[in-house]
Design a protein around this motif. Structure first.
Motif, PDB file in Angstrom:
ATOM      1  N   GLN A  28     -23.559  95.527  75.384  1.00  0.00           N
ATOM      2  CA  GLN A  28     -23.214  95.986  76.778  1.00  0.00           C
ATOM      3  C   GLN A  28     -22.129  95.047  77.013  1.00  0.00           C
ATOM      4  N   SER A  29     -21.253  95.544  77.747  1.00  0.00           N
ATOM      5  CA  SER A  29     -19.780  94.741  77.973  1.00  0.00           C
ATOM      6  C   SER A  29     -20.013  93.657  78.737  1.00  0.00           C
ATOM      7  N   ASP A  30     -21.340  93.584  79.577  1.00  0.00           N
ATOM      8  CA  ASP A  30     -21.427  92.371  80.366  1.00  0.00           C
ATOM      9  C   ASP A  30     -21.544  91.308  79.466  1.00  0.00           C
ATOM     10  N   GLY A  31     -22.286  91.422  78.509  1.00  0.00           N
ATOM     11  CA  GLY A  31     -22.596  90.246  77.594  1.00  0.00           C
ATOM     12  C   GLY A  31     -21.345  89.632  77.086  1.00  0.00           C
ATOM     13  N   ARG A  33     -18.150  89.958  78.412  1.00  0.00           N
ATOM     14  CA  ARG A  33     -17.657  89.334  79.390  1.00  0.00           C
ATOM     15  C   ARG A  33     -17.952  87.975  79.777  1.00  0.00           C
ATOM     16  N   GLU A  34     -19.283  87.767  79.737  1.00  0.00           N
ATOM     17  CA  GLU A  34     -19.742  86.454  79.988  1.00  0.00           C
ATOM     18  C   GLU A  34     -19.545  85.385  78.926  1.00  0.00           C
ATOM     19  N   SER A  63     -16.052  84.132  79.504  1.00  0.00           N
ATOM     20  CA  SER A  63     -15.923  83.317  80.639  1.00  0.00           C
ATOM     21  C   SER A  63     -16.580  82.091  80.474  1.00  0.00           C
ATOM     22  N   LEU A 112     -29.116  92.822  75.874  1.00  0.00           N
ATOM     23  CA  LEU A 112     -27.525  93.183  75.854  1.00  0.00           C
ATOM     24  C   LEU A 112     -27.294  94.138  74.494  1.00  0.00           C
ATOM     25  N   ALA A 150     -12.775  94.541  80.587  1.00  0.00           N
ATOM     26  CA  ALA A 150     -12.945  94.643  82.039  1.00  0.00           C
ATOM     27  C   ALA A 150     -13.424  95.952  82.504  1.00  0.00           C
ATOM     28  N   CYS A 199     -18.095  99.742  79.772  1.00  0.00           N
ATOM     29  CA  CYS A 199     -19.679  99.518  80.094  1.00  0.00           C
ATOM     30  C   CYS A 199     -20.249  99.290  78.576  1.00  0.00           C
ATOM     31  N   LYS A 200     -19.588  99.485  77.635  1.00  0.00           N
ATOM     32  CA  LYS A 200     -20.308  99.081  76.331  1.00  0.00           C
ATOM     33  C   LYS A 200     -19.148  98.744  75.278  1.00  0.00           C
ATOM     34  N   TYR A 207     -14.069 100.013  72.962  1.00  0.00           N
ATOM     35  CA  TYR A 207     -14.547  99.734  74.260  1.00  0.00           C
ATOM     36  C   TYR A 207     -14.746 101.296  74.788  1.00  0.00           C
TER      37      TYR A 207
END
Length: 281
Positions: A158-161, A163-164, A167, A208, A235, A238-239, A254
């Protein structure tokens, strides 16, 4: 939308015609690969591919399938031309980057073939603007020869993982080290910056992690300067599918859902940092 019913002017034969009710569905994808001024456009009956390259080390491809367009016609087996991507994006957002709620910019693209400009007809709120963008001779594109039969390891995250991770990791590091393994640490991202080494691990049963197919342990390093442009696509996505082949080449694919809920893809290929020796790993 008025453009979808308009026919070309008498005597004009276009090798490519395409219409979109919402030009942002195209401009947002093109922004995701806009890290160089020029791009190569390649159209077939399946859709449009826009390719951007840098330093013969990284290549980005934005794929817009034919089904995404309200109209998409290619009169030849394939149509290829080079274009100034910055100018293309400026034209697509000529009415402003963000329209008022409930409004969108309609787009019709027409291309008559080699030596001719790409014609853009944009309409919003009854106002029509016509743009002509000069096209250039397409250059030979890099062939990373990244084929599925040579893929050694693949995960879908999952892209959130990711992106985290970007950062939290130290971006003063020159390289990002990626370890993929059937055993622990499974999937590890490492940086070596001014503050020292940093590692971020993802277990294969992480929430994730959507898919985990790792056949052998691989550790490769990639220049962060080459990977940074891909964060634009990250950004929006979603995956993300992360694959490495038997040479250590990296593919980041992506999955992006546009404003109309349709799925498009942006893929980055990156070669490993050859200056790193086995002893340093």
């Amino acid at each position: 939308m008025p453009f979808s019913t308009q026919s070309p002017a008498s005597g004009e034969q276009y090798v490519l015609t395409a219409s979109l009710d919402n030009a942002r569905n195209l401009s947002s994808l093109l922004r995701a690969v806009h890290f160089q001024d020029h791009a190569t456009c390649f159209a077939t009956a399946n859709g449009l591919r826009v390719t951007v390259e840098d330093a013969k080390c990284i290549q980005a491809n934005a794929f817009i399938q034919a089904e995404i367009f309200q109209e998409f016609h290619v009169q030849e087996e394939s149509v290829m031309f080079r274009i100034n991507l910055a100018v293309f994006l400026d034209c697509l957002t000529i009415f402003g980057a963000s329209s008022l709620p409930g409004t969108s910019t309609a787009l019709r693209m027409c291309y008559r073939g080699y030596g001719h400009p790409l014609m853009l007809f944009l309409e919003e709120g009854g106002v029509v603007t016509v743009c002509r963008i000069n096209t250039q001779e397409p250059e030979d594109l890099l062939d990373f020869n990244f084929c599925s039969t040579n893929v050694v390891n693949k995960i879908i995250l999952q892209s959130d993982g990711l992106r985290e991770a970007f950062s939290e990791l130290d971006m003063t590091s020159e390289v990002l080290q990626i370890t993929m393994s059937p055993d622990k640490p499974y999937f590890r991202l490492s940086t070596f910056g001014n503050a020292g080494s940093a590692h971020l691990d993802y277990p294969k049963d992480s929430d994730l992690m959507e898919a985990f197919h790792c056949n052998q342990t691989q550790t490769n390093r990639y220049k962060i300067s080459l990977l940074k442009p891909s964060t634009k696509a990250l950004a929006l996505s979603c995956k993300v599918s992360i694959r490495t082949d038997n040479r250590g080449f990296l593919s980041l694919q992506y999955m992006i859902r546009n404003e109309d809920g349709q799925i498009c893809f942006v893929e980055y290929y990156c070669c490993p940092n050859e200056e790193i020796t086995e002893a340093e790993l």
